[in-house]
Design a protein around this motif. Structure first.
Motif, PDB file in Angstrom:
ATOM      1  N   GLY A  30       0.784  -1.230   0.000  1.00  0.00           N
ATOM      2  CA  GLY A  30       0.000   0.000   0.000  1.00  0.00           C
ATOM      3  C   GLY A  30       0.814   1.277   0.000  1.00  0.00           C
ATOM      4  O   GLY A  30       0.258   2.367   0.118  1.00  0.00           O
ATOM      5  N   GLN A  31       2.133   1.171  -0.155  1.00  0.00           N
ATOM      6  CA  GLN A  31       3.005   2.341  -0.116  1.00  0.00           C
ATOM      7  C   GLN A  31       3.744   2.496  -1.447  1.00  0.00           C
ATOM      8  O   GLN A  31       4.130   1.499  -2.070  1.00  0.00           O
ATOM      9  CB  GLN A  31       4.054   2.183   1.000  1.00  0.00           C
ATOM     10  CG  GLN A  31       3.499   1.842   2.364  1.00  0.00           C
ATOM     11  CD  GLN A  31       2.573   2.904   2.906  1.00  0.00           C
ATOM     12  OE1 GLN A  31       2.906   4.084   2.933  1.00  0.00           O
ATOM     13  NE2 GLN A  31       1.398   2.500   3.330  1.00  0.00           N
ATOM     14  N   ALA A  32       3.993   3.739  -1.850  1.00  0.00           N
ATOM     15  CA  ALA A  32       4.821   4.002  -3.025  1.00  0.00           C
ATOM     16  C   ALA A  32       6.241   3.556  -2.692  1.00  0.00           C
ATOM     17  O   ALA A  32       6.836   4.036  -1.725  1.00  0.00           O
ATOM     18  CB  ALA A  32       4.796   5.479  -3.380  1.00  0.00           C
ATOM     19  N   THR A  33       6.766   2.623  -3.472  1.00  0.00           N
ATOM     20  CA  THR A  33       8.053   2.016  -3.180  1.00  0.00           C
ATOM     21  C   THR A  33       8.919   2.049  -4.433  1.00  0.00           C
ATOM     22  O   THR A  33       8.425   1.873  -5.543  1.00  0.00           O
ATOM     23  CB  THR A  33       7.843   0.562  -2.695  1.00  0.00           C
ATOM     24  OG1 THR A  33       6.925   0.591  -1.590  1.00  0.00           O
ATOM     25  CG2 THR A  33       9.130  -0.071  -2.234  1.00  0.00           C
ATOM     26  N   PHE A  34      10.217   2.276  -4.230  1.00  0.00           N
ATOM     27  CA  PHE A  34      11.140   2.441  -5.345  1.00  0.00           C
ATOM     28  C   PHE A  34      12.138   1.298  -5.364  1.00  0.00           C
ATOM     29  O   PHE A  34      12.676   0.900  -4.332  1.00  0.00           O
ATOM     30  CB  PHE A  34      11.834   3.804  -5.237  1.00  0.00           C
ATOM     31  CG  PHE A  34      10.828   4.913  -5.242  1.00  0.00           C
ATOM     32  CD1 PHE A  34      10.358   5.444  -6.429  1.00  0.00           C
ATOM     33  CD2 PHE A  34      10.296   5.385  -4.056  1.00  0.00           C
ATOM     34  CE1 PHE A  34       9.384   6.431  -6.440  1.00  0.00           C
ATOM     35  CE2 PHE A  34       9.319   6.370  -4.049  1.00  0.00           C
ATOM     36  CZ  PHE A  34       8.857   6.898  -5.239  1.00  0.00           C
ATOM     37  N   PHE A  35      12.380   0.787  -6.568  1.00  0.00           N
ATOM     38  CA  PHE A  35      13.214  -0.391  -6.780  1.00  0.00           C
ATOM     39  C   PHE A  35      14.288  -0.089  -7.815  1.00  0.00           C
ATOM     40  O   PHE A  35      14.087   0.735  -8.700  1.00  0.00           O
ATOM     41  CB  PHE A  35      12.368  -1.554  -7.305  1.00  0.00           C
ATOM     42  CG  PHE A  35      11.337  -2.057  -6.344  1.00  0.00           C
ATOM     43  CD1 PHE A  35      11.582  -3.181  -5.558  1.00  0.00           C
ATOM     44  CD2 PHE A  35      10.111  -1.418  -6.205  1.00  0.00           C
ATOM     45  CE1 PHE A  35      10.634  -3.656  -4.662  1.00  0.00           C
ATOM     46  CE2 PHE A  35       9.159  -1.887  -5.314  1.00  0.00           C
ATOM     47  CZ  PHE A  35       9.420  -3.011  -4.546  1.00  0.00           C
ATOM     48  N   VAL A  36      15.398  -0.789  -7.701  1.00  0.00           N
ATOM     49  CA  VAL A  36      16.438  -0.796  -8.728  1.00  0.00           C
ATOM     50  C   VAL A  36      16.923  -2.243  -8.831  1.00  0.00           C
ATOM     51  O   VAL A  36      17.202  -2.878  -7.821  1.00  0.00           O
ATOM     52  CB  VAL A  36      17.594   0.175  -8.430  1.00  0.00           C
ATOM     53  CG1 VAL A  36      18.327  -0.164  -7.144  1.00  0.00           C
ATOM     54  CG2 VAL A  36      18.560   0.244  -9.613  1.00  0.00           C
ATOM     55  N   GLY A  37      16.950  -2.759 -10.040  1.00  0.00           N
ATOM     56  CA  GLY A  37      17.373  -4.138 -10.226  1.00  0.00           C
ATOM     57  C   GLY A  37      16.561  -5.129  -9.409  1.00  0.00           C
ATOM     58  O   GLY A  37      17.081  -6.149  -8.973  1.00  0.00           O
ATOM     59  N   GLY A  38      15.285  -4.827  -9.191  1.00  0.00           N
ATOM     60  CA  GLY A  38      14.403  -5.707  -8.430  1.00  0.00           C
ATOM     61  C   GLY A  38      14.525  -5.592  -6.925  1.00  0.00           C
ATOM     62  O   GLY A  38      13.804  -6.264  -6.189  1.00  0.00           O
ATOM     63  N   ALA A 114      21.575  -1.194  -5.849  1.00  0.00           N
ATOM     64  CA  ALA A 114      21.772  -1.317  -7.293  1.00  0.00           C
ATOM     65  C   ALA A 114      22.663  -2.504  -7.641  1.00  0.00           C
ATOM     66  O   ALA A 114      23.607  -2.815  -6.909  1.00  0.00           O
ATOM     67  CB  ALA A 114      22.387  -0.033  -7.845  1.00  0.00           C
ATOM     68  N   PRO A 115      22.374  -3.160  -8.757  1.00  0.00           N
ATOM     69  CA  PRO A 115      23.229  -4.260  -9.212  1.00  0.00           C
ATOM     70  C   PRO A 115      24.628  -3.738  -9.562  1.00  0.00           C
ATOM     71  O   PRO A 115      24.783  -2.601  -9.997  1.00  0.00           O
ATOM     72  CB  PRO A 115      22.520  -4.803 -10.443  1.00  0.00           C
ATOM     73  CG  PRO A 115      21.401  -3.894 -10.743  1.00  0.00           C
ATOM     74  CD  PRO A 115      21.243  -2.913  -9.636  1.00  0.00           C
ATOM     75  N   ALA A 116      25.620  -4.592  -9.381  1.00  0.00           N
ATOM     76  CA  ALA A 116      27.016  -4.214  -9.624  1.00  0.00           C
ATOM     77  C   ALA A 116      27.216  -3.646 -11.028  1.00  0.00           C
ATOM     78  O   ALA A 116      27.936  -2.664 -11.212  1.00  0.00           O
ATOM     79  CB  ALA A 116      27.929  -5.403  -9.393  1.00  0.00           C
ATOM     80  N   LEU A 118      25.239  -1.933 -12.895  1.00  0.00           N
ATOM     81  CA  LEU A 118      24.750  -0.555 -12.978  1.00  0.00           C
ATOM     82  C   LEU A 118      25.711   0.390 -12.273  1.00  0.00           C
ATOM     83  O   LEU A 118      26.010   1.475 -12.773  1.00  0.00           O
ATOM     84  CB  LEU A 118      23.343  -0.455 -12.368  1.00  0.00           C
ATOM     85  CG  LEU A 118      22.594   0.848 -12.577  1.00  0.00           C
ATOM     86  CD1 LEU A 118      22.482   1.210 -14.061  1.00  0.00           C
ATOM     87  CD2 LEU A 118      21.208   0.761 -11.961  1.00  0.00           C
ATOM     88  N   LEU A 119      26.240  -0.037 -11.143  1.00  0.00           N
ATOM     89  CA  LEU A 119      27.225   0.780 -10.424  1.00  0.00           C
ATOM     90  C   LEU A 119      28.506   0.928 -11.257  1.00  0.00           C
ATOM     91  O   LEU A 119      29.073   2.019 -11.350  1.00  0.00           O
ATOM     92  CB  LEU A 119      27.563   0.158  -9.074  1.00  0.00           C
ATOM     93  CG  LEU A 119      26.442   0.186  -8.034  1.00  0.00           C
ATOM     94  CD1 LEU A 119      26.834  -0.641  -6.821  1.00  0.00           C
ATOM     95  CD2 LEU A 119      26.112   1.610  -7.638  1.00  0.00           C
ATOM     96  N   GLU A 120      28.951  -0.151 -11.865  1.00  0.00           N
ATOM     97  CA  GLU A 120      30.174  -0.132 -12.677  1.00  0.00           C
ATOM     98  C   GLU A 120      30.010   0.715 -13.932  1.00  0.00           C
ATOM     99  O   GLU A 120      30.973   1.278 -14.430  1.00  0.00           O
ATOM    100  CB  GLU A 120      30.572  -1.557 -13.056  1.00  0.00           C
ATOM    101  CG  GLU A 120      31.068  -2.362 -11.876  1.00  0.00           C
ATOM    102  CD  GLU A 120      31.196  -3.845 -12.186  1.00  0.00           C
ATOM    103  OE1 GLU A 120      30.979  -4.262 -13.349  1.00  0.00           O
ATOM    104  OE2 GLU A 120      31.469  -4.598 -11.238  1.00  0.00           O
ATOM    105  N   ALA A 121      28.770   0.834 -14.415  1.00  0.00           N
ATOM    106  CA  ALA A 121      28.505   1.619 -15.625  1.00  0.00           C
ATOM    107  C   ALA A 121      28.466   3.107 -15.340  1.00  0.00           C
ATOM    108  O   ALA A 121      28.235   3.907 -16.230  1.00  0.00           O
ATOM    109  CB  ALA A 121      27.184   1.171 -16.248  1.00  0.00           C
ATOM    110  N   GLY A 122      28.668   3.496 -14.111  1.00  0.00           N
ATOM    111  CA  GLY A 122      28.708   4.924 -13.807  1.00  0.00           C
ATOM    112  C   GLY A 122      27.747   5.344 -12.733  1.00  0.00           C
ATOM    113  O   GLY A 122      27.858   6.421 -12.198  1.00  0.00           O
ATOM    114  N   GLY A 123      26.784   4.486 -12.414  1.00  0.00           N
ATOM    115  CA  GLY A 123      25.862   4.803 -11.321  1.00  0.00           C
ATOM    116  C   GLY A 123      25.212   6.147 -11.462  1.00  0.00           C
ATOM    117  O   GLY A 123      24.772   6.527 -12.524  1.00  0.00           O
ATOM    118  N   ARG A 124      25.249   6.883 -10.392  1.00  0.00           N
ATOM    119  CA  ARG A 124      24.597   8.186 -10.403  1.00  0.00           C
ATOM    120  C   ARG A 124      25.555   9.300 -10.695  1.00  0.00           C
ATOM    121  O   ARG A 124      26.697   9.321 -10.487  1.00  0.00           O
ATOM    122  CB  ARG A 124      23.870   8.453  -9.083  1.00  0.00           C
ATOM    123  CG  ARG A 124      24.768   8.448  -7.865  1.00  0.00           C
ATOM    124  CD  ARG A 124      23.951   8.799  -6.640  1.00  0.00           C
ATOM    125  NE  ARG A 124      24.771   8.635  -5.463  1.00  0.00           N
ATOM    126  CZ  ARG A 124      24.981   9.573  -4.572  1.00  0.00           C
ATOM    127  NH1 ARG A 124      24.458  10.750  -4.712  1.00  0.00           N
ATOM    128  NH2 ARG A 124      25.711   9.358  -3.518  1.00  0.00           N
TER     129      ARG A 124
END
Length: 124
Positions: A30-38, A114-116, A118-124
């Motif tokens: 019931g809450q707005a929830t945020f995901f990255v890589g599942g 975050a999956p590795a 995505l982090l290795e690709a530059g992340g944020r």
């Protein structure tokens, strides 16, 4: 983020979270929830179970960091129901919320989830 930040704290956190690479929003319990890589990295709560609080819940590196944050700033951080056992904290969004801190904690939570690749690709 937009030139004029959204004044609704929940909408503002949503904007922050969705700017992060690979982030997506789904409803969870019931809450707005945020995901990255599942993996969940943030959850908005507005009067969750009638607690009267408006918060964003984020990951920490573990229960030691969680305890340190709560002890250092109990007016900002709390141990949230359900997620707290896993080392998460909630950050109060009422009053004069520190948006620099909130942006940083949401981004740090994203990094912890975050999956590795995505982090290795530059992340944020």
């Amino acid at each position: 983020m937009s030139e004029t930040p959204n004044t609704d704290p929940l909408a503002r956190v949503r904007e922050i979270a969705l700017l992060l690479p690979g982030a997506e929003e789904r409803e969870s319990h019931g809450q707005a929830t945020f995901f990255v890589g599942g993996k969940q990295f943030a959850q908005l709560r507005d009067d969750h179970h009638d607690d009267g609080l408006r918060v964003v819940c984020v990951r920490t590196s573990g229960t030691d960091e969680q305890a340190m944050l709560i002890e250092a700033a109990p007016d900002t951080y709390r141990k949230p129901a359900y997620l707290g056992a896993s080392g998460w904290v909630s950050i109060d969004l009422s009053g004069n919320a520190d948006w620099t801190l909130i942006e940083d904690r949401v981004a740090r939570s994203w990094e912890l989830s975050a999956p590795a690749g995505l982090l290795e690709a530059g992340g944020r």
